[in-house]
Design a protein around this motif. Structure first.
Motif, PDB file in Angstrom:
ATOM      1  N   GLU A  24       0.832  -1.203   0.000  1.00 17.51           N
ATOM      2  CA  GLU A  24       0.000   0.000   0.000  1.00 17.51           C
ATOM      3  C   GLU A  24       0.870   1.257   0.000  1.00 17.51           C
ATOM      4  O   GLU A  24       0.577   2.237  -0.697  1.00 17.51           O
ATOM      5  N   ARG A  25       1.954   1.222   0.739  1.00 17.30           N
ATOM      6  CA  ARG A  25       2.846   2.376   0.813  1.00 17.30           C
ATOM      7  C   ARG A  25       3.659   2.544  -0.465  1.00 17.30           C
ATOM      8  O   ARG A  25       3.925   3.673  -0.876  1.00 17.30           O
ATOM      9  N   ARG A  26       4.059   1.433  -1.058  1.00 16.58           N
ATOM     10  CA  ARG A  26       4.707   1.545  -2.381  1.00 16.58           C
ATOM     11  C   ARG A  26       3.778   2.193  -3.378  1.00 16.58           C
ATOM     12  O   ARG A  26       4.179   3.078  -4.157  1.00 16.58           O
ATOM     13  N   ASP A  27       2.525   1.751  -3.397  1.00  9.73           N
ATOM     14  CA  ASP A  27       1.561   2.331  -4.331  1.00  9.73           C
ATOM     15  C   ASP A  27       1.380   3.827  -4.086  1.00  9.73           C
ATOM     16  O   ASP A  27       1.270   4.616  -5.031  1.00  9.73           O
ATOM     17  N   ALA A  28       1.353   4.224  -2.815  1.00  8.44           N
ATOM     18  CA  ALA A  28       1.198   5.640  -2.487  1.00  8.44           C
ATOM     19  C   ALA A  28       2.382   6.442  -2.999  1.00  8.44           C
ATOM     20  O   ALA A  28       2.206   7.530  -3.585  1.00  8.44           O
ATOM     21  N   MET A  29       3.584   5.926  -2.819  1.00  8.49           N
ATOM     22  CA  MET A  29       4.764   6.647  -3.282  1.00  8.49           C
ATOM     23  C   MET A  29       4.825   6.678  -4.812  1.00  8.49           C
ATOM     24  O   MET A  29       5.120   7.726  -5.412  1.00  8.49           O
ATOM     25  N   ALA A  30       4.534   5.538  -5.448  1.00  6.98           N
ATOM     26  CA  ALA A  30       4.579   5.491  -6.913  1.00  6.98           C
ATOM     27  C   ALA A  30       3.568   6.458  -7.518  1.00  6.98           C
ATOM     28  O   ALA A  30       3.859   7.162  -8.506  1.00  6.98           O
ATOM     29  N   THR A  31       2.378   6.519  -6.932  1.00  9.03           N
ATOM     30  CA  THR A  31       1.339   7.416  -7.439  1.00  9.03           C
ATOM     31  C   THR A  31       1.728   8.875  -7.229  1.00  9.03           C
ATOM     32  O   THR A  31       1.515   9.721  -8.109  1.00  9.03           O
ATOM     33  N   ALA A  32       2.302   9.180  -6.065  1.00  7.73           N
ATOM     34  CA  ALA A  32       2.643  10.566  -5.749  1.00  7.73           C
ATOM     35  C   ALA A  32       3.834  11.072  -6.539  1.00  7.73           C
ATOM     36  O   ALA A  32       3.886  12.247  -6.921  1.00  7.73           O
ATOM     37  N   ILE A  33       4.805  10.203  -6.818  1.00  6.51           N
ATOM     38  CA  ILE A  33       6.040  10.678  -7.433  1.00  6.51           C
ATOM     39  C   ILE A  33       5.943  10.793  -8.951  1.00  6.51           C
ATOM     40  O   ILE A  33       6.636  11.613  -9.563  1.00  6.51           O
ATOM     41  N   ALA A  34       5.082  10.002  -9.558  1.00  2.00           N
ATOM     42  CA  ALA A  34       5.005  10.002 -11.025  1.00  2.00           C
ATOM     43  C   ALA A  34       4.792  11.392 -11.614  1.00  2.00           C
ATOM     44  O   ALA A  34       5.503  11.791 -12.549  1.00  2.00           O
ATOM     45  N   PRO A  35       3.832  12.199 -11.128  1.00  6.03           N
ATOM     46  CA  PRO A  35       3.602  13.503 -11.763  1.00  6.03           C
ATOM     47  C   PRO A  35       4.640  14.575 -11.429  1.00  6.03           C
ATOM     48  O   PRO A  35       4.650  15.625 -12.082  1.00  6.03           O
ATOM     49  N   VAL A  36       5.507  14.346 -10.434  1.00  9.22           N
ATOM     50  CA  VAL A  36       6.470  15.392 -10.066  1.00  9.22           C
ATOM     51  C   VAL A  36       7.852  15.149 -10.654  1.00  9.22           C
ATOM     52  O   VAL A  36       8.744  15.987 -10.509  1.00  9.22           O
ATOM     53  N   LEU A  37       8.039  14.011 -11.329  1.00 10.79           N
ATOM     54  CA  LEU A  37       9.334  13.737 -11.945  1.00 10.79           C
ATOM     55  C   LEU A  37       9.462  14.466 -13.280  1.00 10.79           C
ATOM     56  O   LEU A  37       8.482  14.625 -14.006  1.00 10.79           O
ATOM     57  N   PRO A  38      10.668  14.898 -13.623  1.00 14.47           N
ATOM     58  CA  PRO A  38      10.859  15.578 -14.918  1.00 14.47           C
ATOM     59  C   PRO A  38      10.721  14.605 -16.081  1.00 14.47           C
ATOM     60  O   PRO A  38      10.839  13.382 -15.920  1.00 14.47           O
ATOM     61  N   ALA A  39      10.460  15.144 -17.239  1.00 11.15           N
ATOM     62  CA  ALA A  39      10.380  14.322 -18.450  1.00 11.15           C
ATOM     63  C   ALA A  39      11.708  13.593 -18.653  1.00 11.15           C
ATOM     64  O   ALA A  39      12.775  14.170 -18.481  1.00 11.15           O
TER      65      ALA A  39
END
Length: 406
Positions: free
Chosen positions: A309-324
Motif C-alpha cells: 500500500e505504501r509503495r503504491d502511495a509513493m509510486a502514485t505521488a512521485i510520477a507527476p512530479v518527476l521531470p520528463a
C-alpha cells in the motif's frame, strides 16, 4: 623590556588512523540514521521498518520463554558457528528452495556482519569484486576496507546483464561476484528466473564464486517468490548465501546467517570468531524459538500488504512530479524505490533544499562502485503512512521543480 610570550595551546592528541579508514569521519549509513531521528523531517533515506508493525507481544513471549527455560545458557558464551537450534531453523527455511543442513549454516549479527565476515575470509588487498551498478553501499564499504577494488557491472531493469558480467570477469579476473537478485537495495528490482539462469551459466563457465545477499526476498507484494541463484544446478557449492531476520522480525535483534558448503565453513567460523567471537546467544535462542513457534509467514504477509500500500502511495505521488525523461522503478517487493531524474540534476546538491522542505532521501551516488549517476536517489516507502508519503513527496516535487529551472 620584552613582553612575556603567550604560551601556545598544544595540538590535540590524534590517534593514527588506518589508511583504509582515512577520510571516513562519516558514512552514508550514519547519515541515514541521523536524518531518521529528526522530528522535523519525513525521511525516506533509510530502510527503517515501521515499529508499529513489529510482532512485539510474540517476540516478548519468546524472550520470556528463553530466559525462563534456558536462562543460564542464554546468558553464557556460545559457539562461533551459532546455536544449533537457530541453525536448524535457518536450514529448515532455506530448504524450501535449497536442501540445507544445520551444519551448513553460520550465524552472524545481521547480514551486514555477514558481509564483513565474507570479506575477512575471502579477500586480499587488491582483489577485484564485481558488483551491480548500483549496489548496496554498505557492501562496498565492507569490501573496500579490506583492500578490495569494486568494479560496477552494467544492469537493466532485470538486474545485472549477463553479457556485461561475462566481459567484466574476463577483463578483471575477480575474486568474487556480489549480487542482490531479489528486491535489490537500492533499486528494488528483481531478476526473473531466466536472468538468474543466464547469470549462473556465466559464473559456472568462468569458475567465479558468488556472494548472494537475500535480506528482502520474503517481502513479496504479489505472493510470488524467487528461488535463490544458489539453488540452480551447480551453484550451491560456489555460493555464499546471506539471509537476515532484520527485515522480517526486528532489525534490533541483529541476527542473520550464511549458508555455505565445504571447507569454507571452517574459515567463516574462524573469521567470525576473530570479529565478535559469537552472536548474542540470548538473541539467537529467541529467534530460534520465534521461528519454531510463531507463524512468521503470516506476519510477513501482513507486513508485505502494508508495504505494498505504501509503495503504491509513493509510486502514485512521485510520477507527476518527476521531470520528463526520468526513470523510476516499480518494485514487486522489498523496501525501496529508485528514481533517476536525468541530465542536469544533482541529487546530492538538491538534498539540502529537500531537508529544508521537511523531506529527505538518500542520494544515489553512494551506491555506485564507479561512474555514479548523480541524478539518482533512493526512496524507502516502508516507514510512513500513505498520507504522510503523499504530502512529503509533494514537497519533494516542489524542490525537484525548482532545481529543474536552474
Amino acid at each position: 623590556m620584552t613582553s612575556p610570550s603567550v604560551p601556545t595551546a598544544p595540538e590535540p592528541f590524534r590517534f593514527p588512523v588506518a589508511a583504509r579508514y582515512a577520510g571516513m569521519a562519516s558514512s552514508p549509513l550514519k547519515d541515514i540514521f541521523a536524518l531518521a531521528a529528526r522530528k522535523d523531517v519525513v525521511s525516506f533515506a533509510g530502510g527503517i521498518p515501521d515499529p508499529a508493525l513489529f510482532d512485539l507481544d510474540v517476540v516478548a513471549s519468546c524472550y520470556e520463554w528463553v530466559l525462563a527455560h534456558q536462562g543460564h545458557r542464554a546468558l553464557q558464551y556460545g559457539v562461533s558457528e551459532g546455536e544449533l537450534e537457530l541453525r536448524e531453523q535457518a536450514a529448515r527455511r532455506l530448504s524450501r528452495d535449497l536442501p540445507t543442513h544445520a551444519s551448513q549454516i553460520r550465524v552472524t549479527s545481521g547480514s551486514q556482519e555477514g558481509l564483513f565476515v565474507v570479506a575477512q575470509a575471502l579477500l586480499e588487498p587488491g582483489d577485484v569484486v564485481l558488483v551491480e551498478s548500483p549496489t548496496y553501499l554498505a557492501a562496498v564499504q565492507a569490501f573496500a576496507v579490506h583492500g578490495a577494488r569494486m568494479i560496477g557491472v552494467e544492469t537493466d531493469d532485470d538486474g545485472v546483464v549477463p553479457e556485461a558480467l561475462d566481459e567484466a570477469i574476463r577483463t578483471h579476473r575477480p575474486r568474487m561476484v556480489y549480487l542482490i537478485p531479489t528486491f535489490q537495495n537500492p533499486t528494488g528490482r528483481t531478476m526473473p528466473a531466466e536472468r538468474r539462469e543466464a547469470v549462473a551459466e556465466v559464473l559456472l563457465r568462468t569458475d567465479v564464486p558468488l556472494i548472494e545477499d537475500d535480506p528482502y526476498g520474503a517481502l513479496s507484494f504479489s505472493g510470488s517468490t524467487w528461488a535463490p541463484i544458489a539453488s540452480l544446478p551447480g551453484m550451491s557449492e560456489r555460493t555464499l548465501l546471506l539471509n537476515s531476520m532484520s527485515k522480517l522480525m526486528s532489525p534490533g535483534v541483529r541476527i542473520g546467517w550464511m549458508r555455505a558448503e565445504g571447507s569454507i565453513l571452517d574459515t567463516l567460523a574462524v573469521a567470525k570468531a576473530a570479529i565478535s567471537m559469537q552472536s548474542s546467544v540470548v538473541d539467537q535462542l529467541t529467534v530460534a524459538r520465534y521461528l519454531e513457534t510463531a507463524d512468521l509467514d503470516a506476519h510477513v504477509a501482513t507486513v508485505s500488504a502494508v508495504y505494498r500500500e505504501r509503495r503504491d502511495a509513493m509510486a502514485t505521488a512521485i510520477a507527476p512530479v518527476l521531470p520528463a525523461g526520468a526513470h523510476v522503478t516499480h518494485p514487486e517487493g522489498g523496501m525501496f524505490l529508485w528514481a533517476s531524474l536525468g541530465e542536469g540534476y544533482d541529487a546530492q546538491r538538491m538534498l539540502a533544499d529537500a531537508v529544508a522542505a521537511g523531506v529527505a532521501y538518500l542520494p544515489g551516488w553512494s551506491f555506485f562502485a564507479d561512474h555514479p549517476d548523480l541524478s539518482s536517489m533512493r526512496l524507502s516507502f516502508v516507514t510512513h503512512s500513505p498520507e504522510v508519503i503523499e504530502d512529503a513527496v509533494g514537497r519533494l516535487g516542489e524542490v525537484i521543480a525548482q532545481h529543474g529551472q536552474r
